[in-house]
Scaffold this motif. Structure first.
Motif, mmCIF file in Angstrom:
data_model
loop_
_atom_site.group_PDB
_atom_site.id
_atom_site.type_symbol
_atom_site.label_atom_id
_atom_site.label_comp_id
_atom_site.label_asym_id
_atom_site.label_seq_id
_atom_site.Cartn_x
_atom_site.Cartn_y
_atom_site.Cartn_z
ATOM 1 N N ILE A 139 0.845 -1.194 0.000
ATOM 2 C CA ILE A 139 0.000 0.000 0.000
ATOM 3 C C ILE A 139 0.879 1.242 0.000
ATOM 4 O O ILE A 139 1.669 1.471 0.912
ATOM 5 C CB ILE A 139 -0.935 0.004 1.227
ATOM 6 C CG1 ILE A 139 -1.808 -1.244 1.232
ATOM 7 C CG2 ILE A 139 -1.794 1.282 1.231
ATOM 8 C CD1 ILE A 139 -2.792 -1.339 0.097
ATOM 9 N N LYS A 140 0.722 2.035 -1.071
ATOM 10 C CA LYS A 140 1.607 3.183 -1.221
ATOM 11 C C LYS A 140 0.998 4.463 -0.662
ATOM 12 O O LYS A 140 1.708 5.353 -0.219
ATOM 13 C CB LYS A 140 1.917 3.412 -2.715
ATOM 14 C CG LYS A 140 2.635 2.251 -3.367
ATOM 15 C CD LYS A 140 4.008 2.056 -2.753
ATOM 16 C CE LYS A 140 4.704 0.849 -3.357
ATOM 17 N NZ LYS A 140 5.805 0.362 -2.522
ATOM 18 N N GLU A 141 -0.311 4.563 -0.729
ATOM 19 C CA GLU A 141 -0.929 5.855 -0.431
ATOM 20 C C GLU A 141 -2.396 5.650 -0.079
ATOM 21 O O GLU A 141 -3.064 4.769 -0.626
ATOM 22 C CB GLU A 141 -0.821 6.738 -1.681
ATOM 23 C CG GLU A 141 -1.243 8.163 -1.486
ATOM 24 C CD GLU A 141 -1.399 8.875 -2.826
ATOM 25 O OE1 GLU A 141 -1.981 9.960 -2.825
ATOM 26 O OE2 GLU A 141 -0.956 8.328 -3.857
ATOM 27 N N VAL A 142 -2.890 6.464 0.851
ATOM 28 C CA VAL A 142 -4.320 6.456 1.146
ATOM 29 C C VAL A 142 -4.901 7.731 0.565
ATOM 30 O O VAL A 142 -4.402 8.816 0.828
ATOM 31 C CB VAL A 142 -4.576 6.401 2.668
ATOM 32 C CG1 VAL A 142 -6.068 6.314 2.951
ATOM 33 C CG2 VAL A 142 -3.837 5.230 3.287
ATOM 34 N N VAL A 143 -5.933 7.598 -0.268
ATOM 35 C CA VAL A 143 -6.550 8.771 -0.887
ATOM 36 C C VAL A 143 -7.859 9.067 -0.165
ATOM 37 O O VAL A 143 -8.780 8.255 -0.165
ATOM 38 C CB VAL A 143 -6.842 8.502 -2.381
ATOM 39 C CG1 VAL A 143 -7.442 9.749 -3.026
ATOM 40 C CG2 VAL A 143 -5.573 8.077 -3.089
ATOM 41 N N TYR A 144 -7.904 10.227 0.475
ATOM 42 C CA TYR A 144 -9.124 10.601 1.191
ATOM 43 C C TYR A 144 -10.012 11.429 0.281
ATOM 44 O O TYR A 144 -9.567 12.407 -0.314
ATOM 45 C CB TYR A 144 -8.776 11.404 2.446
ATOM 46 C CG TYR A 144 -8.069 10.572 3.486
ATOM 47 C CD1 TYR A 144 -8.796 9.911 4.465
ATOM 48 C CD2 TYR A 144 -6.683 10.457 3.477
ATOM 49 C CE1 TYR A 144 -8.153 9.150 5.417
ATOM 50 C CE2 TYR A 144 -6.028 9.694 4.434
ATOM 51 C CZ TYR A 144 -6.769 9.038 5.395
ATOM 52 O OH TYR A 144 -6.148 8.291 6.337
ATOM 53 N N LEU A 145 -11.281 11.025 0.166
ATOM 54 C CA LEU A 145 -12.227 11.801 -0.627
ATOM 55 C C LEU A 145 -13.056 12.714 0.261
ATOM 56 O O LEU A 145 -13.522 13.758 -0.139
ATOM 57 C CB LEU A 145 -13.167 10.865 -1.390
ATOM 58 C CG LEU A 145 -12.539 10.133 -2.565
ATOM 59 C CD1 LEU A 145 -13.584 9.321 -3.273
ATOM 60 C CD2 LEU A 145 -11.880 11.113 -3.519
ATOM 61 N N SER A 146 -13.287 12.238 1.470
ATOM 62 C CA SER A 146 -14.025 13.029 2.448
ATOM 63 C C SER A 146 -13.643 12.485 3.820
ATOM 64 O O SER A 146 -12.741 11.660 3.931
ATOM 65 C CB SER A 146 -15.523 12.906 2.204
ATOM 66 O OG SER A 146 -15.929 11.590 2.534
ATOM 67 N N GLU A 147 -14.342 12.940 4.839
ATOM 68 C CA GLU A 147 -14.056 12.464 6.189
ATOM 69 C C GLU A 147 -14.198 10.945 6.291
ATOM 70 O O GLU A 147 -13.455 10.287 7.002
ATOM 71 C CB GLU A 147 -15.033 13.109 7.163
ATOM 72 C CG GLU A 147 -14.848 14.608 7.317
ATOM 73 C CD GLU A 147 -13.943 14.941 8.484
ATOM 74 O OE1 GLU A 147 -14.070 14.253 9.515
ATOM 75 O OE2 GLU A 147 -13.125 15.855 8.361
ATOM 76 N N THR A 148 -15.182 10.402 5.575
ATOM 77 C CA THR A 148 -15.486 8.980 5.759
ATOM 78 C C THR A 148 -15.035 8.103 4.595
ATOM 79 O O THR A 148 -14.890 6.908 4.759
ATOM 80 C CB THR A 148 -17.003 8.782 5.953
ATOM 81 O OG1 THR A 148 -17.673 9.524 4.939
ATOM 82 C CG2 THR A 148 -17.457 9.258 7.312
ATOM 83 N N ASP A 149 -14.850 8.682 3.426
ATOM 84 C CA ASP A 149 -14.513 7.861 2.261
ATOM 85 C C ASP A 149 -13.036 7.962 1.924
ATOM 86 O O ASP A 149 -12.508 9.054 1.720
ATOM 87 C CB ASP A 149 -15.327 8.302 1.038
ATOM 88 C CG ASP A 149 -16.815 8.102 1.271
ATOM 89 O OD1 ASP A 149 -17.155 7.123 1.949
ATOM 90 O OD2 ASP A 149 -17.596 8.940 0.795
ATOM 91 N N SER A 150 -12.390 6.804 1.835
ATOM 92 C CA SER A 150 -10.997 6.808 1.421
ATOM 93 C C SER A 150 -10.714 5.501 0.711
ATOM 94 O O SER A 150 -11.357 4.495 0.965
ATOM 95 C CB SER A 150 -10.074 6.952 2.633
ATOM 96 O OG SER A 150 -10.250 5.852 3.485
ATOM 97 N N CYS A 151 -9.769 5.548 -0.227
ATOM 98 C CA CYS A 151 -9.370 4.311 -0.880
ATOM 99 C C CYS A 151 -7.846 4.252 -0.898
ATOM 100 O O CYS A 151 -7.173 5.170 -0.433
ATOM 101 C CB CYS A 151 -9.949 4.209 -2.290
ATOM 102 S SG CYS A 151 -9.415 5.519 -3.378
#
Lengths: 211, 245
Positions: B70-82
């Motif tokens: 896992i290289k990076e966590v992408v946060y889209l909002s407070e609750t959503d991340s991939c």
């Protein structure tokens, strides 16, 4: 009276066989159906019930003379509930995968008829050591039936024992063989039938004593 | 010692109070002593699920492999991340999916190839689906049947789960897998879960998302305790047992 007298031996061995909580008293069936689809959770459940029965028996026996009669069931429940919560926390911390498999059933040990039955019928009248033996005996008697049922269900339902494949891969239909796992065994209904078989065998073997 | 009247009201009330206080202290102590170990287990379990979606099952060193992949966590909002991951030199995006089955929650991870369209691997689990029927979505054969399927058709999320021969007209087999036999409602749950959850990450997959900053960054430790990190838990809710389907 010595610690390992004949009477105490009988307290311990009685529930293992002639007074087995599942086979003879038909208690604790609910959880026996729920957790026996595989062997490992069945063993953990059996051990958890054994530990909780033994220690709640000892605690209630120690304080039995001080318990106000009117709230004795509530006091018993508090003791059992506290122990169950502790065991559940320990399982979550040290055998996480098993605790996920057991899910709500660990919490439901509180409602296991065996526990309340032993507390009310035995620990309230007997000393701590006898109560401890009684608890261990009943817990192991319960565990023994769970292990038998869990063994048969995992072997026939999944073709494994402790998650290790027993039935050779080549024997399965997918690989051109003739064997197929019995999906029925993974359902609680089959556990009920297996428990009934255990009771049947038990009664047949102990015909004389039951009269 | 004077014989106490164990049946008096005062004795009963005092006794009940003491018993409850002792139990409360004991439980609080055990719970707080074991909490770090339990949290580590939950976190470890989540990581092994993410790895499973990247077809890295049964890893001996989950922690190490996770950090490597896992290289990076992408946060889209407070609750959503991939997650952005790299397996054998190839870029993958791991999308968490969450939905509802027949008896309780479903969740899982879908790993997508660098083209933002092809499924690399999946992992699904469930709270309490029927053993032998709906629970089979947690088995590898079902999860592997998603490999190589396509996510989008005409700009919409098309990836689905359909009963054999019941897929919408004109939908190529590239876009769906066969449902689990005897578990129509669970399969429909997976279908819905995929469609609603993946839709949230369309922009990330196309590579033109505007990620927000890590919401955990700069947060004091005190608040972090209550922060809902996107981990999968196993909620235990009292539920009414009903007949199986």
């Amino acid at each position: 009276m010595s610690l390992f007298s004949k009477e105490n031996g009988a307290i311990f061995t009685g529930p293992l066989n002639l007074n087995n909580p599942i086979a003879v008293q038909v208690l604790g069936i609910c959880s026996a159906l729920a957790v026996t689809s595989q062997l490992k959770p069945a063993i953990v459940m059996g051990l958890s019930v054994t530990v909780i029965t033994a220690f709640s028996n000892v605690i209630i026996s120690l304080i039995r003379k001080t318990i106000p009669n009117r709230i004795r069931i509530i006091v018993q429940l508090v003791v059992v509930a506290a122990l169950v919560t502790i065991v559940s926390n320990i399982l979550k911390a040290y055998v996480y995968d098993v605790s996920v498999q057991l899910s709500v059933y660990v919490g439901l040990i509180i409602t296991n008829c065996i526990l309340m039955g032993r507390l009310e019928a035995f620990a309230m009248q007997n000393g701590p050591w006898e109560s401890f033996l009684d608890g261990i005996g009943n817990g192991l008697g319960y565990a023994a039936v769970l292990v038998v049922v869990g063994f048969v269900r995992e072997l026939l339902g999944f073709g494994t024992i402790f998650g290790l494949t027993i039935i050779p891969e080549g024997a399965y239909m997918e690989a051109g063989g003739l064997y197929i796992n019995n999906g029925m065994m993974t359902m609680p209904a089959m556990a009920l039938i297996l428990v009934a078989c255990v009771i049947w065998v038990h009664r047949a073997v102990n015909k004389e004593e039951n009269k | 010692m004077a014989k106490l009247n164990t049946n008096s009201n005062v004795y009963t009330i005092v006794y009940a109070t003491i018993v409850v206080i002792i139990a409360a202290f004991l439980l609080a102590f055990v719970a707080s002593a074991l909490k770090p170990t339990q949290d580590a287990n939950v976190e470890n379990d989540r990581k092994s699920q993410v790895l499973a979606s990247l077809n890295l099952r049964d890893q001996a060193d989950i922690e190490g492999k996770y950090n490597e992949v896992i290289k990076e966590v992408v946060y889209l909002s407070e609750t959503d991340s991939c997650f952005k991951a790299e397996v054998d030199g190839q870029q993958k995006t791991v999308i968490p999916v969450k939905g509802a089955g027949l008896w309780g929650g479903l969740w899982g991870y879908v790993a997508v190839d660098a083209d933002g369209e092809t499924v690399f691997g999946t992992y699904f689990s469930h709270e309490s689906e029927t053993a032998g029927l709906g629970a089979r979505i947690a088995e590898q054969w079902f999860q592997d049947s998603f490999k190589g399927k396509k996510l989008f058709k005409d700009g919409e999320v098309a990836l689905g789960v359909y009963k054999q021969g019941k897929a919408p007209n004109g939908l190529e087999t590239d876009y769906y897998v066969d449902a689990v036999t005897g578990a129509t409602l669970t399969s429909n749950g997976v279908d819905q879960m995929l469609k609603t959850s993946i839709a949230k990450y369309v922009e990330v997959l196309k590579g033109n998302a505007a990620p927000v900053a890590d919401p955990n960054e700069g947060v004091t430790v005190e608040v972090e305790e209550y922060e809902v990190v996107p981990t999968i838990d196993h909620p235990v809710e009292p539920k009414v047992e009903e007949m199986e389907d």
